[in-house]
Scaffold this motif. Structure first.
Motif, PDB file in Angstrom:
ATOM      1  N   ALA A  51       0.845  -1.193   0.000  1.00  0.00           N
ATOM      2  CA  ALA A  51       0.000   0.000   0.000  1.00  0.00           C
ATOM      3  C   ALA A  51       0.880   1.242   0.000  1.00  0.00           C
ATOM      4  CB  ALA A  51      -0.913  -0.025   1.217  1.00  0.00           C
ATOM      5  N   GLN A  52       2.024   1.110   0.635  1.00  0.00           N
ATOM      6  CA  GLN A  52       2.954   2.242   0.752  1.00  0.00           C
ATOM      7  C   GLN A  52       3.303   2.817  -0.625  1.00  0.00           C
ATOM      8  OE1 GLN A  52       4.754   2.539   4.009  1.00  0.00           O
ATOM      9  NE2 GLN A  52       6.430   3.903   3.487  1.00  0.00           N
ATOM     10  N   GLU A  53       3.637   1.951  -1.568  1.00  0.00           N
ATOM     11  CA  GLU A  53       3.974   2.467  -2.900  1.00  0.00           C
ATOM     12  C   GLU A  53       2.740   3.096  -3.553  1.00  0.00           C
ATOM     13  OE1 GLU A  53       6.440   1.096  -6.857  1.00  0.00           O
ATOM     14  OE2 GLU A  53       4.695  -0.091  -6.338  1.00  0.00           O
ATOM     15  N   ALA A  54       1.579   2.486  -3.328  1.00  0.00           N
ATOM     16  CA  ALA A  54       0.351   3.042  -3.916  1.00  0.00           C
ATOM     17  C   ALA A  54       0.104   4.461  -3.400  1.00  0.00           C
ATOM     18  CB  ALA A  54      -0.835   2.132  -3.577  1.00  0.00           C
ATOM     19  N   ILE A  55       0.338   4.646  -2.098  1.00  0.00           N
ATOM     20  CA  ILE A  55       0.121   5.979  -1.504  1.00  0.00           C
ATOM     21  C   ILE A  55       1.165   6.964  -2.037  1.00  0.00           C
ATOM     22  CG2 ILE A  55       0.123   7.265   0.679  1.00  0.00           C
ATOM     23  CD1 ILE A  55      -0.803   4.594   2.031  1.00  0.00           C
ATOM     24  N   PHE A  56       2.390   6.509  -2.128  1.00  0.00           N
ATOM     25  CA  PHE A  56       3.463   7.400  -2.595  1.00  0.00           C
ATOM     26  C   PHE A  56       3.201   7.842  -4.033  1.00  0.00           C
ATOM     27  CE2 PHE A  56       8.364   7.872  -3.060  1.00  0.00           C
ATOM     28  CZ  PHE A  56       8.273   9.219  -2.776  1.00  0.00           C
ATOM     29  N   VAL A 122      -7.760  10.034   4.230  1.00  0.00           N
ATOM     30  CA  VAL A 122      -8.666   9.455   5.231  1.00  0.00           C
ATOM     31  C   VAL A 122      -8.163   8.045   5.520  1.00  0.00           C
ATOM     32  CG1 VAL A 122     -11.035   8.721   5.691  1.00  0.00           C
ATOM     33  CG2 VAL A 122     -10.613  10.779   4.332  1.00  0.00           C
ATOM     34  N   VAL A 123      -7.795   7.798   6.763  1.00  0.00           N
ATOM     35  CA  VAL A 123      -7.260   6.484   7.131  1.00  0.00           C
ATOM     36  C   VAL A 123      -8.216   5.848   8.133  1.00  0.00           C
ATOM     37  CG1 VAL A 123      -5.261   5.227   8.012  1.00  0.00           C
ATOM     38  CG2 VAL A 123      -4.931   7.450   6.895  1.00  0.00           C
ATOM     39  N   THR A 124      -8.938   4.850   7.691  1.00  0.00           N
ATOM     40  CA  THR A 124      -9.880   4.181   8.597  1.00  0.00           C
ATOM     41  C   THR A 124      -9.930   2.698   8.280  1.00  0.00           C
ATOM     42  OG1 THR A 124     -12.141   4.183   9.491  1.00  0.00           O
ATOM     43  CG2 THR A 124     -11.932   4.781   7.183  1.00  0.00           C
ATOM     44  N   GLY A 126      -7.799   3.623  11.709  1.00  0.00           N
ATOM     45  CA  GLY A 126      -6.584   4.446  11.721  1.00  0.00           C
ATOM     46  C   GLY A 126      -5.396   3.771  12.388  1.00  0.00           C
ATOM     47  N   ASN A 127      -4.242   4.187  11.987  1.00  0.00           N
ATOM     48  CA  ASN A 127      -2.977   3.817  12.619  1.00  0.00           C
ATOM     49  C   ASN A 127      -2.403   5.117  13.185  1.00  0.00           C
ATOM     50  OD1 ASN A 127      -0.263   3.401  13.090  1.00  0.00           O
ATOM     51  ND2 ASN A 127       0.203   2.472  11.121  1.00  0.00           N
ATOM     52  N   PRO A 128      -2.154   5.268  14.461  1.00  0.00           N
ATOM     53  CA  PRO A 128      -2.052   4.261  15.516  1.00  0.00           C
ATOM     54  C   PRO A 128      -3.219   4.236  16.494  1.00  0.00           C
ATOM     55  CG  PRO A 128      -0.981   6.230  16.282  1.00  0.00           C
ATOM     56  CD  PRO A 128      -1.631   6.571  14.956  1.00  0.00           C
ATOM     57  N   PHE A 187      -2.321  -6.381   1.347  1.00  0.00           N
ATOM     58  CA  PHE A 187      -2.362  -7.745   1.880  1.00  0.00           C
ATOM     59  C   PHE A 187      -1.583  -7.866   3.193  1.00  0.00           C
ATOM     60  CE2 PHE A 187      -3.360  -7.831  -2.526  1.00  0.00           C
ATOM     61  CZ  PHE A 187      -4.288  -8.851  -2.676  1.00  0.00           C
ATOM     62  N   SER A 188      -0.977  -6.747   3.653  1.00  0.00           N
ATOM     63  CA  SER A 188      -0.113  -6.835   4.832  1.00  0.00           C
ATOM     64  C   SER A 188      -0.884  -7.129   6.110  1.00  0.00           C
ATOM     65  CB  SER A 188       0.635  -5.512   5.035  1.00  0.00           C
ATOM     66  OG  SER A 188       1.583  -5.335   4.021  1.00  0.00           O
ATOM     67  N   LYS A 189      -2.091  -6.633   6.206  1.00  0.00           N
ATOM     68  CA  LYS A 189      -2.801  -6.708   7.486  1.00  0.00           C
ATOM     69  C   LYS A 189      -3.705  -7.943   7.541  1.00  0.00           C
ATOM     70  CE  LYS A 189      -1.039  -2.650   8.196  1.00  0.00           C
ATOM     71  NZ  LYS A 189      -0.060  -2.296   9.164  1.00  0.00           N
ATOM     72  N   ALA A 190      -4.746  -7.962   6.743  1.00  0.00           N
ATOM     73  CA  ALA A 190      -5.721  -9.050   6.862  1.00  0.00           C
ATOM     74  C   ALA A 190      -5.134 -10.396   6.450  1.00  0.00           C
ATOM     75  CB  ALA A 190      -6.954  -8.737   6.030  1.00  0.00           C
ATOM     76  N   ARG A 197       5.264  -7.490   0.328  1.00  0.00           N
ATOM     77  CA  ARG A 197       5.202  -6.157  -0.275  1.00  0.00           C
ATOM     78  C   ARG A 197       4.226  -6.121  -1.445  1.00  0.00           C
ATOM     79  NH1 ARG A 197       4.751  -4.067   2.648  1.00  0.00           N
ATOM     80  NH2 ARG A 197       5.258  -2.029   1.810  1.00  0.00           N
ATOM     81  N   ILE A 198       2.979  -6.281  -1.081  1.00  0.00           N
ATOM     82  CA  ILE A 198       1.973  -6.247  -2.141  1.00  0.00           C
ATOM     83  C   ILE A 198       0.718  -5.506  -1.674  1.00  0.00           C
ATOM     84  CG2 ILE A 198       1.227  -8.642  -1.597  1.00  0.00           C
ATOM     85  CD1 ILE A 198       0.979  -8.625  -4.884  1.00  0.00           C
ATOM     86  N   GLY A 199       0.305  -4.563  -2.497  1.00  0.00           N
ATOM     87  CA  GLY A 199      -0.877  -3.759  -2.216  1.00  0.00           C
ATOM     88  C   GLY A 199      -1.444  -3.282  -3.537  1.00  0.00           C
TER      89      GLY A 199
HETATM   90  C1  LIG Z   1      -2.548   2.832   7.726  1.00  0.00           C
HETATM   91  C2  LIG Z   1      -1.471   2.144   6.968  1.00  0.00           C
HETATM   92  N1  LIG Z   1      -1.374   2.321   5.636  1.00  0.00           N
HETATM   93  C3  LIG Z   1      -0.427   1.706   4.907  1.00  0.00           C
HETATM   94  C4  LIG Z   1       0.494   0.886   5.506  1.00  0.00           C
HETATM   95  C5  LIG Z   1       1.534   0.234   4.640  1.00  0.00           C
HETATM   96  O1  LIG Z   1       1.021  -0.995   4.180  1.00  0.00           O
HETATM   97  P1  LIG Z   1       1.883  -1.938   3.223  1.00  0.00           P
HETATM   98  O2  LIG Z   1       2.601  -2.917   4.081  1.00  0.00           O
HETATM   99  O3  LIG Z   1       0.843  -2.623   2.363  1.00  0.00           O
HETATM  100  O4  LIG Z   1       2.785  -1.086   2.427  1.00  0.00           O
HETATM  101  C6  LIG Z   1       0.454   0.688   6.878  1.00  0.00           C
HETATM  102  C7  LIG Z   1       1.444  -0.162   7.547  1.00  0.00           C
HETATM  103  O5  LIG Z   1       1.536  -0.290   8.739  1.00  0.00           O
HETATM  104  C8  LIG Z   1      -0.563   1.319   7.634  1.00  0.00           C
HETATM  105  O6  LIG Z   1      -0.686   1.139   8.955  1.00  0.00           O
END
Ligand SMILES: Cc1ncc(COP(=O)(O)O)c(C=O)c1O
Length: 382
Positions: A51-56, A122-124, A126-128, A187-190, A197-199
């Motif tokens: 997801a990180q690359e997708a956001i970037f 919008v992060v839901t 949310g982290n942290p 795919f990192s969480k669920a 490293r896949i999103g």
């Molecule tokens: C809210 C949120 N978005 C994105 C990520 C990054 O996810 P990914 O491992 O798929 O790059 C994290 C990782 O902890 C996160 O907590």
């Protein structure tokens, strides 16, 4: 894993399409329709390295130097704020409070929007904080985005890690929002596939087409073998997260009970794997508290100041994921000394230690070895 091994044996050694394997994009389309009531075509999906690359890529595409990327809630993960900055944008902080459960404050948001504001993140859940934004509140955020012509980046990576009483709705599924939202998931969480490293992202086709050159420049494509594993996860392991969720809920409840026991406050997380606790009552600042905790007890937490942003807010710490056992500990600091609570928090992932946190990690490693109910602390993960 079986699917990925088989794919390797069968020759999955080459670049995939820059958007990702068509089979995977079709599975993602099916998932988004079934789980989120969202309708996309495969060419509106881009598979990314997390997801990180997708956001970037999204921020890189949307923000000119100095444009404002809007974080609806603070504290929020550096995944969001760091990537806004890395893309040349300016992070606009919208502090949200523990009393409101860290839900974005609409009034504050509307007063801070300027002509340079381009993206609302919008992060839901949310982290942290584990905050889950309710459908009604998402509707109001959506209206703000429409009124101010903002693109919404909807980070839904924790969407399936939701506890009873809470509901995940994608803001993209609300009226007039599909066309202005980039949905990010992974795919990192669920699926506990963080190291794969896949999103992916889902967005209108003109936006996705515009990202192709960026993605090609950044990484050409996402590793083919990982994509094969993700196809199998979506096709045949869609419910596997449910067992993990039961365990995560037990950990959340254990931890919040302990915090109650020592009089520390928090907003009950509705989802994700974090608890964000207020330590104002201890008389210590975030880092001093975290260091005392790890030195005296081997309990490893993240100091909250790393995520808060500007503006007044309580001192805090947060913990994530892996509570490996329970033992008592005592922190001798003001207002807290008589309390005995305990938890041993360990990160069980093996991964590199971020330099700025290595002092926490090395101290935790020493302590962790002595615990009789866990194997030791592998590393601190930021
Ligand atoms: C809210 C949120 N978005 C994105 C990520 C990054 O996810 P990914 O491992 O798929 O790059 C994290 C990782 O902890 C996160 O907590």
């Amino acid at each position: 894993m079986t699917a990925a091994k088989r794919a390797l044996d069968e020759g999955a050694h080459h670049y995939s399409d820059v958007l990702g394997l068509l089979t995977l994009r079709k599975e993602i389309v099916r998932k988004l329709a079934q789980d989120n009531s969202l309708s996309y075509e495969p060419d509106e999906i881009m598979v990314c390295n997390g997801a990180q690359e997708a956001i970037f890529l999204t921020f890189l595409a949307l923000l000119e130097s100095g444009d404002e990327g809007y974080c609806c809630q603070r504290p929020v993960s550096p995944v969001t704020t760091g990537l806004v900055r890395a893309a040349g944008g300016v992070v606009v902080d919208i502090p949200s409070g523990e009393r409101d459960g860290f839900v974005p404050n609409l009034e504050k948001i509307s007063t801070l929007i300027t002509p340079r504001t381009k993206v609302m993140a919008v992060v839901t859940p949310g982290n942290p904080t584990g905050t889950v934004i309710s459908p009604a509140h998402l509707g109001k955020l959506a209206q703000l985005a429409i009124d101010h012509d903002l693109t919404v980046l909807s980070d839904e990576v924790n969407e399936l890690l939701i506890y009873p009483g809470f509901e995940h709705v994608s803001i993209a599924s609300l009226p007039k929002m599909r066309e202005r939202t980039v949905v990010v998931n992974g795919f990192s969480k669920a699926y506990a596939m963080s190291g794969w490293r896949i999103g992916y992202l889902a967005a209108p086709s003109d936006f996705v087409s515009a990202l192709i050159l960026l993605k090609h420049t950044a990484s050409l494509a996402t590793a083919t073998v990982m994509q094969e594993g993700a196809v199998a996860a979506l096709a045949s392991a869609r419910n596997s997260y449910k067992t993990m969720l039961i365990e995560y809920q037990l950990r959340r409840d254990l931890l919040t009970t302990m915090l109650d026991g020592c009089g520390l406050t928090y907003a009950t997380p509705g989802g994700a794997t974090y608890v964000y606790a207020n330590i104002d009552g201890t008389g210590l600042d975030d880092e001093a508290f975290s260091l005392a905790l790890v030195r005296e007890t081997g309990v490893l937490v993240y100091p909250g100041n790393i995520l808060r942003g500007r503006g007044p807010s309580p001192r805090s710490f947060f913990v994530a994921r892996d509570i490996c056992g329970v033992r008592s500990w005592r922190v001798s600091c003001r207002g807290f000394s008589a309390q005995t609570v305990g938890c041993v928090l360990v990160q069980t992932w093996r991964c590199s230690v971020r330099p700025s946190f290595s002092r926490f990690a090395s101290s935790a490693l020493e302590k962790g070895k002595g615990h009789d109910n866990c194997a030791g602390i592998d590393a601190y993960v930021a």
